[in-house]
Design a protein around this motif. Structure first.
Motif, PDB file in Angstrom:
ATOM      1  N   LEU A  42      32.319  42.120  50.154  1.00  0.00           N
ATOM      2  CA  LEU A  42      33.382  42.765  49.376  1.00  0.00           C
ATOM      3  C   LEU A  42      34.538  43.195  50.266  1.00  0.00           C
ATOM      4  O   LEU A  42      35.711  43.020  49.905  1.00  0.00           O
ATOM      5  CB  LEU A  42      32.815  43.964  48.611  1.00  0.00           C
ATOM      6  CG  LEU A  42      31.821  43.641  47.494  1.00  0.00           C
ATOM      7  CD1 LEU A  42      31.241  44.929  46.920  1.00  0.00           C
ATOM      8  CD2 LEU A  42      32.478  42.818  46.390  1.00  0.00           C
ATOM      9  N   ASP A  43      34.224  43.744  51.414  1.00  0.00           N
ATOM     10  CA  ASP A  43      35.284  44.170  52.333  1.00  0.00           C
ATOM     11  C   ASP A  43      36.101  42.975  52.825  1.00  0.00           C
ATOM     12  O   ASP A  43      37.330  43.057  52.963  1.00  0.00           O
ATOM     13  CB  ASP A  43      34.685  44.932  53.513  1.00  0.00           C
ATOM     14  CG  ASP A  43      34.193  46.319  53.144  1.00  0.00           C
ATOM     15  OD1 ASP A  43      34.542  46.814  52.052  1.00  0.00           O
ATOM     16  OD2 ASP A  43      33.448  46.922  53.954  1.00  0.00           O
ATOM     17  N   HIS A  44      35.424  41.868  53.084  1.00  0.00           N
ATOM     18  CA  HIS A  44      36.122  40.663  53.550  1.00  0.00           C
ATOM     19  C   HIS A  44      37.043  40.123  52.454  1.00  0.00           C
ATOM     20  O   HIS A  44      38.199  39.757  52.726  1.00  0.00           O
ATOM     21  CB  HIS A  44      35.098  39.613  53.963  1.00  0.00           C
ATOM     22  CG  HIS A  44      35.687  38.387  54.591  1.00  0.00           C
ATOM     23  ND1 HIS A  44      36.529  38.439  55.676  1.00  0.00           N
ATOM     24  CD2 HIS A  44      35.555  37.063  54.274  1.00  0.00           C
ATOM     25  CE1 HIS A  44      36.893  37.209  56.029  1.00  0.00           C
ATOM     26  NE2 HIS A  44      36.317  36.366  55.185  1.00  0.00           N
ATOM     27  N   VAL A  45      36.538  40.071  51.226  1.00  0.00           N
ATOM     28  CA  VAL A  45      37.369  39.614  50.105  1.00  0.00           C
ATOM     29  C   VAL A  45      38.581  40.522  49.933  1.00  0.00           C
ATOM     30  O   VAL A  45      39.699  40.064  49.692  1.00  0.00           O
ATOM     31  CB  VAL A  45      36.534  39.558  48.808  1.00  0.00           C
ATOM     32  CG1 VAL A  45      37.431  39.338  47.588  1.00  0.00           C
ATOM     33  CG2 VAL A  45      35.490  38.450  48.891  1.00  0.00           C
ATOM     34  N   SER A  46      38.366  41.819  50.079  1.00  0.00           N
ATOM     35  CA  SER A  46      39.472  42.777  49.966  1.00  0.00           C
ATOM     36  C   SER A  46      40.512  42.546  51.062  1.00  0.00           C
ATOM     37  O   SER A  46      41.729  42.617  50.816  1.00  0.00           O
ATOM     38  CB  SER A  46      38.931  44.209  50.040  1.00  0.00           C
ATOM     39  OG  SER A  46      39.984  45.145  49.979  1.00  0.00           O
ATOM     40  N   GLU A  47      40.048  42.270  52.267  1.00  0.00           N
ATOM     41  CA  GLU A  47      40.973  42.007  53.377  1.00  0.00           C
ATOM     42  C   GLU A  47      41.781  40.729  53.141  1.00  0.00           C
ATOM     43  O   GLU A  47      42.972  40.670  53.449  1.00  0.00           O
ATOM     44  CB  GLU A  47      40.192  41.897  54.686  1.00  0.00           C
ATOM     45  CG  GLU A  47      39.620  43.224  55.176  1.00  0.00           C
ATOM     46  CD  GLU A  47      38.752  43.055  56.414  1.00  0.00           C
ATOM     47  OE1 GLU A  47      38.713  41.924  56.946  1.00  0.00           O
ATOM     48  OE2 GLU A  47      38.114  44.034  56.832  1.00  0.00           O
ATOM     49  N   SER A  72      42.101  46.218  46.006  1.00  0.00           N
ATOM     50  CA  SER A  72      41.277  47.411  46.193  1.00  0.00           C
ATOM     51  C   SER A  72      40.257  47.576  45.079  1.00  0.00           C
ATOM     52  O   SER A  72      39.435  48.494  45.122  1.00  0.00           O
ATOM     53  CB  SER A  72      42.159  48.665  46.266  1.00  0.00           C
ATOM     54  OG  SER A  72      42.942  48.784  45.089  1.00  0.00           O
ATOM     55  N   ASN A  73      40.312  46.685  44.086  1.00  0.00           N
ATOM     56  CA  ASN A  73      39.376  46.742  42.966  1.00  0.00           C
ATOM     57  C   ASN A  73      38.770  45.365  42.725  1.00  0.00           C
ATOM     58  O   ASN A  73      39.432  44.350  42.929  1.00  0.00           O
ATOM     59  CB  ASN A  73      40.066  47.220  41.690  1.00  0.00           C
ATOM     60  CG  ASN A  73      40.655  48.607  41.820  1.00  0.00           C
ATOM     61  OD1 ASN A  73      41.852  48.749  42.062  1.00  0.00           O
ATOM     62  ND2 ASN A  73      39.836  49.626  41.685  1.00  0.00           N
ATOM     63  N   ILE A  74      37.527  45.364  42.279  1.00  0.00           N
ATOM     64  CA  ILE A  74      36.815  44.139  41.934  1.00  0.00           C
ATOM     65  C   ILE A  74      36.408  44.239  40.470  1.00  0.00           C
ATOM     66  O   ILE A  74      35.803  45.224  40.053  1.00  0.00           O
ATOM     67  CB  ILE A  74      35.548  43.957  42.796  1.00  0.00           C
ATOM     68  CG1 ILE A  74      35.883  44.009  44.292  1.00  0.00           C
ATOM     69  CG2 ILE A  74      34.821  42.665  42.425  1.00  0.00           C
ATOM     70  CD1 ILE A  74      36.662  42.847  44.821  1.00  0.00           C
ATOM     71  N   TYR A  75      36.753  43.226  39.684  1.00  0.00           N
ATOM     72  CA  TYR A  75      36.398  43.285  38.266  1.00  0.00           C
ATOM     73  C   TYR A  75      34.915  42.991  38.043  1.00  0.00           C
ATOM     74  O   TYR A  75      34.227  43.713  37.314  1.00  0.00           O
ATOM     75  CB  TYR A  75      37.245  42.297  37.458  1.00  0.00           C
ATOM     76  CG  TYR A  75      36.886  42.277  35.998  1.00  0.00           C
ATOM     77  CD1 TYR A  75      37.150  43.381  35.188  1.00  0.00           C
ATOM     78  CD2 TYR A  75      36.252  41.178  35.423  1.00  0.00           C
ATOM     79  CE1 TYR A  75      36.805  43.385  33.845  1.00  0.00           C
ATOM     80  CE2 TYR A  75      35.899  41.168  34.087  1.00  0.00           C
ATOM     81  CZ  TYR A  75      36.184  42.268  33.298  1.00  0.00           C
ATOM     82  OH  TYR A  75      35.822  42.269  31.970  1.00  0.00           O
TER      83      TYR A  75
END
Length: 279
Positions: free
Chosen positions: A202-207, A212-215
């Motif tokens: 999740l952190d990698h996808v955010s980067e 800052s949000n995941i559906y």
């Protein structure tokens, strides 16, 4: 960004639709207006039988992506290639590494749990491999994470995995990747087994995306051996990303699923063979 997304669970450890079958494994069909992508292939041809029961035509698959080189995510690839014409197969370069784990019974040989054919055998059957450890765009708004940086101090690969028959070289499962899809409602992240650690993913996808949000987060999380502290830390990150739909399945483990069900009852979705999620 695709304006609509359909996620069809072709195979999982459980069944969500009459007429479908289950086995230990995962396979998902991802459909957008621009592409039809097969995410993993289970451990046999069963995912194709389930697709037939779901009235899905797998001849329409544009490409295949493999989350990592374990048998329960890859061994349906050869049956698919034998039934349909060749396809481009996206994966990490380590997908063909030999993989072993401890035997079921003491005194038995180590179990081989890697992909069951060689690259040459797959290519003879029509596969065209695109192996990359970086972020890969499969279609508009649909990308693979590439190799996941391991930054947390409480996540591990989730089992006794080795690169050799002597069980002396731990397998870091560097080839573990995930898929993420941009939608009008937000990012959808599809996991294979999350051997890299779901928080790291999740952190990698955010980067990558700046989101800052995941559906939605769907897939195996390999938390079977996770202690309470790791589950609490993972749940806190789910809260931080304000995940709206949470679908832990496959290798997540009953204890972890029950934990998340108690923590996020309004967000949980039941994932099984035959389930369809339209976004």
């Amino acid at each position: 960004m695709p304006d609509r997304l359909s996620i069809h669970v072709l195979l999982e450890n459980s069944v969500a639709r009459p007429g479908c079958q289950s086995e230990h494994g995962l396979s998902v069909l991802v459909e957008t207006p621009d592409s039809t992508i097969l995410w993993d292939t289970g451990q046999s041809a069963m995912f194709m039988d389930n697709a037939l029961a779901m009235d899905l035509d797998l001849a329409r698959v544009d490409m295949i992506a493999l989350s990592h080189g374990h048998y329960d995510h890859t061994n349906g690839l050869m049956p698919y290639l034998e039934r349909f014409s060749g396809r481009t197969v996206h994966a990490h370069p380590g997908v063909f590494d030999a993989r072993y784990t401890s035997p079921y019974e003491k005194g038995d040989p180590p179990r081989s749990i890697g992909i069951n054919s060689t690259r040459e055998e797959y290519e003879a059957a029509g596969a065209v491999f695109s192996l990359d450890s970086g972020v890969v765009e499969l279609a508009p708004g649909v990308r693979l994470t590439g190799q996941i940086p391991r930054k947390t101090d409480y996540e591990d690969t989730g089992g006794d995995f080795y690169l050799d028959k002597a069980l002396s070289q731990p397998d870091p499962l560097a080839d573990d990747i995930s898929m993420f899809i941009e939608t009008p409602k937000g990012l959808v992240v599809l996991l294979g087994c999350a051997h890299s650690g779901v928080v790291n993913i999740l952190d990698h996808v955010s980067e990558i995306t700046g989101a800052s949000n995941i559906y939605a987060l769907i897939g195996g999380m390999h938390l079977i051996r996770a202690d309470r502290a790791r589950l609490e830390a993972t749940a806190a990150v789910f809260e931080r990303y304000d995940i709206k739909l949470l679908g832990p399945c496959h290798c997540t483990g009953d204890t972890a699923v029950s934990f998340f069900d108690e923590r996020f009852p309004e967000r949980m979705i039941e994932v099984g063979a035959g389930m369809v999620l339209d976004i």
